[in-house]
Design an enzyme around this catalytic site. Sequence first.
Site, PDB file in Angstrom:
ATOM      1  N   GLY C 149       0.990  -0.791  -0.217  1.00 10.48           N
ATOM      2  CA  GLY C 149      -0.101   0.053  -0.105  1.00 10.48           C
ATOM      3  C   GLY C 149       1.083   1.557   0.202  1.00 10.48           C
ATOM      4  O   GLY C 149       2.504   1.503   0.483  1.00 10.48           O
ATOM      5  N   CYS C 150      -0.052   2.374  -0.665  1.00 10.69           N
ATOM      6  CA  CYS C 150       0.966   3.496  -0.738  1.00 10.69           C
ATOM      7  C   CYS C 150       1.101   3.832   0.826  1.00 10.69           C
ATOM      8  O   CYS C 150       2.554   4.668   0.876  1.00 10.69           O
ATOM      9  CB  CYS C 150       0.750   5.023  -1.234  1.00 10.69           C
ATOM     10  SG  CYS C 150      -1.085   5.067  -0.515  1.00 10.69           S
ATOM     11  N   ASN C 151       0.622   3.755   1.833  1.00 14.27           N
ATOM     12  CA  ASN C 151       0.720   4.095   3.432  1.00 14.27           C
ATOM     13  C   ASN C 151       2.045   3.752   3.676  1.00 14.27           C
ATOM     14  O   ASN C 151       2.804   3.930   4.690  1.00 14.27           O
ATOM     15  CB  ASN C 151      -0.248   4.276   3.497  1.00 14.27           C
ATOM     16  CG  ASN C 151      -1.863   5.157   3.431  1.00 14.27           C
ATOM     17  OD1 ASN C 151      -1.203   6.807   3.066  1.00 14.27           O
ATOM     18  ND2 ASN C 151      -3.041   4.176   3.569  1.00 14.27           N
ATOM     19  N   ALA C 154       5.507   4.082   2.454  1.00 14.87           N
ATOM     20  CA  ALA C 154       6.054   5.734   3.195  1.00 14.87           C
ATOM     21  C   ALA C 154       6.403   4.856   4.350  1.00 14.87           C
ATOM     22  O   ALA C 154       7.411   5.849   5.141  1.00 14.87           O
ATOM     23  CB  ALA C 154       5.066   6.303   3.226  1.00 14.87           C
TER      24      ALA C 154
END
Lengths: 328, 328, 328, 328
Positions: C149-151, C154
């Site tokens: 996932g993008c979250n 990061a």
Amino acid sequence: MAEPTQVAVVGAAGFGGALCAAIVDRHPSLELAAVTARSDAGRHHRDLYPRYDIKLDLDEFDADRLAQAAGSALVAYPHQAAAPAVKALRERGMKVVDLSADFRLDQARYERWYQPHEAPELLGEAVYGLPEIGHREEIRGAGLVAGPGCNSTAALLALWPLREHLRDVVVDIKTGVSGAGREATRETHYVSAADNVNAYKTEGHRHSAELDQELGSGVGITFVPHLIPVDQGLLASCYSITDTDLSAQDARALFQAAYASEPFVSVVDSPPHTADVRHTNRARVYVTVTGRRVLSLCVIDNLWKGAAGQAVQDLNLMLGLDETEGLT
Amino acid sequence: MAEPTQVAVVGAAGFGGALCAAIVDRHPSLELAAVTARSDAGRHHRDLYPRYDIKLDLDEFDADRLAQAAGSALVAYPHQAAAPAVKALRERGMKVVDLSADFRLDQARYERWYQPHEAPELLGEAVYGLPEIGHREEIRGAGLVAGPGCNSTAALLALWPLREHLRDVVVDIKTGVSGAGREATRETHYVSAADNVNAYKTEGHRHSAELDQELGSGVGITFVPHLIPVDQGLLASCYSITDTDLSAQDARALFQAAYASEPFVSVVDSPPHTADVRHTNRARVYVTVTGRRVLSLCVIDNLWKGAAGQAVQDLNLMLGLDETEGLT
Amino acid sequence: MAEPTQVAVVGAAGFGGALCAAIVDRHPSLELAAVTARSDAGRHHRDLYPRYDIKLDLDEFDADRLAQAAGSALVAYPHQAAAPAVKALRERGMKVVDLSADFRLDQARYERWYQPHEAPELLGEAVYGLPEIGHREEIRGAGLVAGPGCNSTAALLALWPLREHLRDVVVDIKTGVSGAGREATRETHYVSAADNVNAYKTEGHRHSAELDQELGSGVGITFVPHLIPVDQGLLASCYSITDTDLSAQDARALFQAAYASEPFVSVVDSPPHTADVRHTNRARVYVTVTGRRVLSLCVIDNLWKGAAGQAVQDLNLMLGLDETEGLT
Amino acid sequence: MAEPTQVAVVGAAGFGGALCAAIVDRHPSLELAAVTARSDAGRHHRDLYPRYDIKLDLDEFDADRLAQAAGSALVAYPHQAAAPAVKALRERGMKVVDLSADFRLDQARYERWYQPHEAPELLGEAVYGLPEIGHREEIRGAGLVAGPGCNSTAALLALWPLREHLRDVVVDIKTGVSGAGREATRETHYVSAADNVNAYKTEGHRHSAELDQELGSGVGITFVPHLIPVDQGLLASCYSITDTDLSAQDARALFQAAYASEPFVSVVDSPPHTADVRHTNRARVYVTVTGRRVLSLCVIDNLWKGAAGQAVQDLNLMLGLDETEGLT
């Protein structure tokens, strides 16, 4: 029957209607008596628009009940849905300002641009609700006023003082996204609308019919709206060919004469910014001559002077109140 | 002397110059040999523009050193500062694309809109760097090319196919904030620029001189730019009166003929969005007829096709490379 | 059967899938063989995403046809829809990077946060596709990789170097609107998203399960995402309590050691901006100590390193290509 | 001497001061007697802020003249510049709300975070101007009130009900660009601020000293502000470790008890949006438990409840007016 200062807002879940409700709610001489919605009926208005902090729930539309609660109504339905609602409220004796296109145009113009009219019998009594272009007195006596389109409001304010000289005009509109309404669409998606600009309805926008009607059919009007990444704000840039050789000073004098006593229209010294009028009912107008054309610019907040603010301005006139009450 | 494919970017701290450097840096046939800046000399380019990830430091401008390192230069100084720099580089035999206004116009036009020219002796060799409007062959042979203004690029692409029919045109430009440059000013402050739109330079914008020169003085041009809350993007909306009664189909045929083999210009079927060309060197053009006017729309990214991308396109031509190399 | 460098993108009408297609289309060693969509099947990809300028039409999903055209696939369906599609492609021998959540988690974690798994038999072969946190070698040999996932991407990049010392961490995510997907909703309406910020899923976001799995269940994780008016960009701000008294210098040394040879991760000297990595596959990480906590920050472009760019990075590894090919 | 309801705004060219002037100008019981500015002295206020439509010119600061015209002042100078101005006005008997940091902290805290104090003799009489956290009665009797910082206002409102249980808290602030002030800088340039987010002052922000002072030094505070592309709006996300095992319901009960009779603070049922309070003096607070932490969120408009609105709220209290007058 309720007092005319008891006001119902019909269609108060949309951007324009919600702001109508908020303005009425804070208005010193009006009382917000009811708010209605179609798909959002049953919800607290405050849950949809926390910022406006209105304590009412959204009701279903029921003309009888509305007429018991309120003597006036602001109707903020889409065109075609508005006419039957307006008719029902008028039959019950309510004063109505309708924000849709349904009562702005004569029947011929309406049916050319929209569809067969749902309540043509009311067209005779409807007054075009832009006080600054000569309609103030009619509005005072009216039972039904049609709030002009946001694009038309800005363009007409930019062109009215030139009306006797206009031969041909290009109206290039830049409008914020709230003008597209509350419905979630491809166009209103943040990723589409942010960092973008585009023209739309380039083959003819219905608001040009209002210009045609109000300025006279002799004027050639080219009207193209553009969507810009702005929430509330609208700029009409009008490029006119006139029948006389107006200087910038001449043009400015015409504007100053036309708007000298207008409470909501300022003739300004440099090109106006939409941010200058954001969340106000004011219009700022600038005029100059560039090349062979008169350039006149008008900025408004499309939800205020272009919709809800103007509707309350009209209602103030209809009820004999000070025109600016609740709007400053 | 260095190879012409060794490229220096002069003024690489500004938005346009920095993008020139980034495009050259990734270009398969060019090598970024040096970058210079005025107030930011001594800094790593990467600290100013992390996104472009260029490993060079910004040098002071030194014509001798640049000529040793590079055979070509892209000069991205403001007008008036550019001419002496260009002159120094030309004297050392470098091929130059200048992005400023200094070599776009003939001397008379230049001095009417700007100031006395700092290097008029170079005007004779300068070629207007918009390949798509008939300058491609001159550019190929040129030692000095003047990159057109961003507004002019979009407007000229929207008007060129109509040039033989144009009598009068209103050019309404909507331009993003990066076009105002990197300097922090009242106008470029986020709080001023966000959620706002306004016209500026309404009494005459210098870019209109380029239109006048390229389209012919017989065409009446009214040119008004508007600032919109967009980072990179520019839309020219052109409203033309033509000498014949062009249909939408006629107009479209003219555009398709003009741009059929252009790698960077597409004639599209609906009004283009600036987001469609963001971060590309492409232009999208739409034409129709509305009322009595031909409406032609052109979108570009003001930093790409309106500045840095076009400069590299020009340099590709000057160096005999494929025109699109490094730009797709 | 097609070569593995022939690539199909399944779900290429969404933001992530469309960018997958664009990256593959420009990739020097890959060929974009097919693109599919569900509701937009039949349309030209270019009409939906003019900026990417892909010449293919969007097909219906047909596993047999895809397996004939392509040896690899990037699947960009929503979770639950992805698993059956991935299964069909794996059964036909294709290498797959799946961008959904369906193969990121072990079955227990998946079924706690999502729903019963549609293809649990594939979980054994699926590799978590974040090369920088120790998965690179597994990815090289994998037939099925799950794009994080993008979250999570990061946050994991901001926390990985601290993993042996982490006791408790607050992850405060700021994410752009493209992360919410292409569907038009109340939340993604420009008028809602512009000039606004809000937390969401405050009672538990599914991406925290990925952190739990990758960092070890012993770490207490508080994970709250916030929506900000940004198109593409994501910042994870991580506030850690560690088991030793790390100085800022110690922490920085851990980060530099962890990422010294990573092509896409830079340890930087000041708090990074999402704009620094916009439209790139890079991550920028900053670490310091503030009060009693280690603060580590990571910015990515949520559609690049947070989705499509990372998927291609994974595919490069799976196919034995240079990891950065097509991504710089 | 003038009445206390005659109000001068010192520093009315900045964002906060200009809004102070606008609120006073429309306030039913106050009169805007004078506005001053430093570099913009001599200009019409209306030319700088057309939207506020204030008819006064900006004067130079002259304490004697101000004391003749006004009995109260709102001082919106930067810290360090404010103290001498406040001193001069207090010496002339005026009631003052100072919006800078100069009178918010005790001398030790002030001089640790700022610089030697310019008027320490006034610190004894200064009251911290956040009525909702136990200062209301002191404010009523005060001659000098220090308006809290915008970040501190939101964070304190999010933490106050937990103060007896707080052991450790992470405060992650998201703040709009108007908080950075009217000066044009690299950071406030539209091109930098739009489509971007970043943390700043990660090694310690001065507003954390206010939290330390108001919540008690025993609480460990980690405080990190982030800049987001919002004009007016601020969200404080607070992650607390408490000394008891509070349930979400317990936490909510504490908040409801604390704010039950507060006119400007609402405890809401879902994560609040800054847009919900834009252009209002309201705060919306949400509290829940996530993982091992209490999450409390507070949104305000940084220029209203975070600066000018709160200053007028304080002045209302000081003058014995209704606390909400002119603010709804």
